[in-house]
Motif scaffolding. Structure first.
Motif, short mmCIF file in Angstrom:
data_model
loop_
_atom_site.label_atom_id
_atom_site.label_comp_id
_atom_site.label_asym_id
_atom_site.label_seq_id
_atom_site.Cartn_x
_atom_site.Cartn_y
_atom_site.Cartn_z
N PRO A 176 0.80 -1.23 0.00
CA PRO A 176 0.00 0.00 0.00
C PRO A 176 0.83 1.28 0.00
O PRO A 176 0.39 2.31 -0.49
N ASP A 177 2.05 1.25 0.54
CA ASP A 177 2.85 2.48 0.58
C ASP A 177 3.68 2.67 -0.70
O ASP A 177 4.49 3.59 -0.77
N GLY A 178 3.46 1.81 -1.70
CA GLY A 178 4.15 1.97 -2.97
C GLY A 178 5.46 1.22 -3.06
O GLY A 178 6.06 1.15 -4.12
N THR A 179 5.94 0.65 -1.94
CA THR A 179 7.17 -0.13 -2.01
C THR A 179 6.86 -1.50 -2.58
O THR A 179 5.71 -1.93 -2.60
#
Lengths: 522, 141
Positions: A176-179
C-alpha cells in the motif's frame, strides 16, 4: 527511561568487570586468527560447523575425483536456461541495452524505480571486492585456466539470471505504501502456488529464506570485510596486527548506515562505487596496453591451461569447478538475490526486467573479472615463486604494482568502498529473508548479528571465511533453481509472447501512444 | 452506555483482517465516527532498498499512498468520516506518542499474540502499547 538508565548504571557498577572483559577479549579473538589451523576455541567451533555444511553441499558425484553436487547443479541450471530460453543471453543482449537507455520506460507503470535504477541497485550488491580478490583466488587455486571457465560461467549465468529476475518481477507484490516486495521468497511461494504446488512453494520459500539469512553473513559480509582488510593493510602497515581495530571501524561505518539510518554514507558509497569501477577498469586497460605485446601469449596461457591445467587438483574438472564457483560467487547467477532488487523496477512486462538483468553477469564476470584476470596473467606475479604466499586482494595489488607503482592504494580505497556498499546491499537482502521468517519487528536483531559477523570476518583468516562464504552462498541455489526449473514453462511462455510483440513493433507503438497522451495523475 | 462514551479513540491498523475488525467495536465507544482515528505505522526503508537508494519514494509519498489506500478501503467498509494518520518508525512508540498528541482516551488494538521466537525476543506491539499507554487500552482477542 531515566529509571532504566539508573538501573543500567547500578548494574554496571556491580559488574564493572563486564566492559573490561569485553575490551580484553576483542584482541584475544584477533589473536585467535593466528592459530586458526589448530582446532579448539572459537575458530575451532566455527571450523567444525563449516566442515559439516561442506560435507552436505559438496557431496561428490562420480567418486573421489568427481564434481561436487552443487557445482553440477549450477552448471546444469545455467545450461538448462540457456537452451530452454533459446540463447536469450545472446539474442536479448541488444534489447537489454535499449531498455537500460530508457527507450521502453513507461512512467505510468507500477514500481518504484526505472529499469536503469533497478539495474544499478542490483549491481552495487554484485560488484564487490570479489571482482578484485575473487579472480586472484581462482587463479591461485585453479591456474589461469580457471579464468576461462569463469567467463564461460558468466556467459551461461546470464540465462539463469534472466530466469530468476523475470520471476521476481512477475510474482512481486506492490504494498500500500508503494514499495515493492519481490524476490525468490515471493516467486517460490506465489509462483509455485499458481501452478498448483503451494505446499512445495512454501517449503522452498522458507528453505530459501533460511539459507539467504545465513548466506548474507558470509559472501556479502565476512568475505567483503576480510578482503577489505587485506587490501587496506597491504598499503597501511599500521593495521598489520590490528585487524580488530579495522573490523571495528568498518562495522561502525556499516552500522551507522543500516542501524543509525545515516543514509548519506550509503549514498556516497553508492556514487563512489561506479566511479571506482571506472577508474579500476581504466587501470586494467592501462596495464594491458603497457604489456600489449604479451597479450597473445596471455590469452594462449589462459585457454591452454583451461583444458590442460598443470598442478591443479583434479585437472580440467578441477579448473571448471573453481571457475564456476568463483564466477557464481561474484555474479550471483542462480543464487536469486539480485531478483530482490530487480523486482522494484517500474514496468508491466516481467520479461523486460529479466532481460535487463542478464547484463549483470556480463558486466561483472565477463568484463570486470576478465580484466583482472588478464592483468594477473600478463604481469605474471601469480607464477613467481617469491610471491607464492600472496592470495586474494594482495595478489591483485601486487600484479598491478609491477606496472603502476601506486595502484595498491587505489585498490585499497576501491576495495574498502566496494566492501561497504556490498555489505549494505546484502544486509538488505538478509533483512528481507529474516523478516520473512520472523517478521519485521525483530530485524534489529538480524542487523546486530550481521555486524558481529562482519567483525569476525576481519579477524579470522581467508581460508576459513572463504570456505564458509562459499558453502552458504551456494546453498541458496538449491531451493532457488529448483523453483526456477519448476516455473520454467511460465518463463518460456512469457518470453515467447514478449518477443513476438517486440518483433511486430506493437510494443513501441503502444508506448509512443502512452507518452503522447496527457499525463495520468495517480 | 453513555458513561462509556469517549471523545477520541485510536485504532492501530496493520492491514491485517483482524485489525480492520477492531474498527466496529471501537465505533461503539464514540457518538460520531469522526472521533475515531486510525493509525498505521510504516517501517523506515532500508538504505539499500532501490527506492531509498535513488530517493524515488520518500516517506511523505509513502504516507500519502497509505492514506489514499486506507481511505478507499474504509469507504468500501462504510466508514466515511474516520480520521487517518500514518507515521514512520517503531510501531508501539509511534502509537503511544500519537495517542498523547490527540489526547486519546481509549486505544483499541487487536492482538496477533506472536508465538515462538519473536515473542521471547520482543513481545507483541499490543503488549508494549498496554505497558506504556497514557490511556486505557482494549486488547481484542
Amino acid at each position: 527511561m531515566e529509571q532504566q538508565l539508573s538501573k543500567l548504571k547500578t548494574y554496571l557498577k556491580k559488574h564493572f568487570w563486564l566492559p573490561v572483559l569485553l575490551i580484553v577479549l576483542i584482541p584475544r579473538i584477533a589473536l585467535a586468527q593466528e592459530d586458526a589451523g589448530s582446532p579448539g576455541g572459537f575458530v575451532g567451533i566455527f571450523q567444525s560447523i563449516v566442515d559439516a555444511l561442506s560435507y552436505v553441499i559438496y557431496f561428490k558425484i562420480g567418486g573421489e575425483n568427481g564434481i561436487p553436487f552443487i557445482v553440477l547443479w549450477l552448471i546444469a541450471g545455467a545450461l538448462f536456461f540457456t537452451i530452454r530460453m533459446k540463447f536469450i543471453n545472446v539474442r536479448g543482449f541488444k534489447h537489454a541495452i535499449e531498455i537500460i537507455q530508457g527507450k521502453y520506460d513507461d512512467p505510468n507503470d507500477e514500481g518504484a524505480v526505472s529499469h536503469f535504477q533497478a539495474f544499478a541497485a542490483a549491481l552495487s550488491g554484485t560488484v564487490g571486492i570479489g571482482n578484485i580478490a575473487g579472480v586472484a583466488i581462482a587463479i591461485r587455486m585453479g591456474g589461469p585456466g580457471a579464468a576461462f571457465w569463469m567467463t564461460v560461467a558468466g556467459f551461461l549465468g546470464m540465462s539463469s539470471k534472466f530466469a530468476e529476475c523475470t520471476l521476481g518481477q512477475k510474482y512481486r507484490i506492490i504494498k500500500p505504501d508503494g514499495t515493492v516486495g519481490g524476490g525468490p521468497m515471493y516467486y517460490l511461494s506465489r509462483g509455485l502456488s499458481s501452478i498448483g504446488m503451494s505446499k512445495v512453494g512454501q517449503g522452498l520459500a522458507i528453505l530459501y529464506a533460511i539459507s539467504c539469512a545465513i548466506a548474507t553473513m558470509g559472501a556479502g559480509n565476512m568475505f567483503q570485510a576480510n578482503q577489505a582488510y587485506a587490501a587496506v593493510s597491504n598499503v597501511l602497515p599500521f593495521f598489520d596486527n590490528l585487524a580488530w581495530l579495522f573490523g571495528i571501524i568498518l562495522v561502525a561505518i556499516v552500522g551507522l548506515v543500516i542501524l543509525g539510518g545515516i543514509e548519506r554514507i550509503g549514498s556516497v558509497a553508492g556514487i563512489l562505487v561506479p566511479v571506482m569501477a571506472v577508474i579500476y577498469t581504466i587501470a586494467c586497460v592501462w596495464v594491458i596496453l603497457v604489456k600489449f605485446t604479451d597479450i597473445p601469449n596471455a590469452i594462449i596461457t589462459i585457454i591452454t591451461t583451461a583444458f590442460n591445467p598443470q598442478a591443479v587438483a583434479g585437472g580440467t574438472i578441477g579448473a571448471i569447478i573453481i571457475g564456476f564457483q568463483r564466477a557464481v560467487f561474484s555474479n550471483e547467477a542462480g543464487i536469486g538475490s539480485a531478483a530482490i532488487a530487480h523486482s522494484a523496477a517500474r514496468t508491466d512486462e516481467s520479461v523486460r526486467e529479466g532481460i535487463v538483468a542478464l547484463l549483470e553477469p556480463f558486466l561483472d564476470t565477463m568484463y570486470i573479472c576478465n580484466m583482472t584476470a588478464i592483468v594477473i596473467v600478463l604481469t605474471g606475479v601469480y607464477a613467481d615463486p617469491g610471491s607464492a604466499d600472496l592470495d586474494g586482494a594482495r595478489l591483485s595489488a601486487a600484479s598491478f604494482e609491477t606496472v603502476i607503482g601506486w595502484f595498491p592504494y587505489v585498490i585499497a580505497v576501491a576495495g574498502f568502498l566496494f566492501a561497504v556498499s556490498t555489505m549494505i546491499t546484502w544486509s538488505y537482502y538478509g533483512q528481507l529473508a529474516w523478516a520473512y521468517l520472523f517478521g519485521d519487528k525483530t530485524v534489529n536483531i538480524y542487523k546486530m548479528l550481521f555486524l558481529a559477523f562482519g567483525f569476525i570476518g576481519t579477524v579470522i583468516n581467508l581460508d576459513l571465511v572463504l570456505e564458509f562464504s562459499d558453502v552458504v552462498l551456494l546453498a541458496m541455489s538449491v531451493p532457488n533453481l529448483l523453483g526456477c526449473f519448476l516455473l520454467s514453462g511460465v518463463i518460456a511462455r512469457e518470453l515467447d509472447s514478449y518477443m513476438s510483440r517486440l518483433k511486430s513493433g506493437a510494443m513501441l507503438a503502444e508506448l509512443e501512444e502512452v507518452r503522447n497522451r496527457e499525463p495520468v495523475l495517480k | 452506555m453513555s458513561w462509556l462514551t469517549k471523545k477520541s479513540v485510536l485504532v492501530p491498523i496493520d492491514f491485517s483482517e483482524t485489525s480492520y475488525e477492531a474498527i466496529a467495536p471501537a465505533k461503539d465507544f464514540v457518538e460520531d465516527e469522526s472521533a475515531l482515528t486510525l493509525i498505521h505505522v510504516l517501517t523506515s526503508l532500508h538504505p539499500a532498498d532501490p527506492a531509498a537508494m535513488w530517493n524515488t519514494l520518500g516517506d511523505e509519498q509513502r504516507k500519502e499512498k497509505v492514506k489514499a489506500f486506507l481511505g478507499e478501503k474504509l469507504g468500501e467498509m462504510g466508514y466515511k468520516n474516520v480520521q487517518i494518520e500514518v507515521k514512520v518508525g517503531d510501531p508501539s512508540a509511534q502509537i503511544i506518542d500519537f495517542a498523547k498528541d490527540i489526547a486519546a482516551d481509549l486505544i483499541v488494538i487487536p492482538c496477533h499474540c506472536n508465538k515462538g521466537i519473536s515473542r521471547y525476543l520482543l513481545g507483541s506491539v499490543a503488549e508494549r502499547v498496554v505497558r506504556f499507554s497514557p490511556c486505557p487500552v482494549l486488547v481484542l482477542k
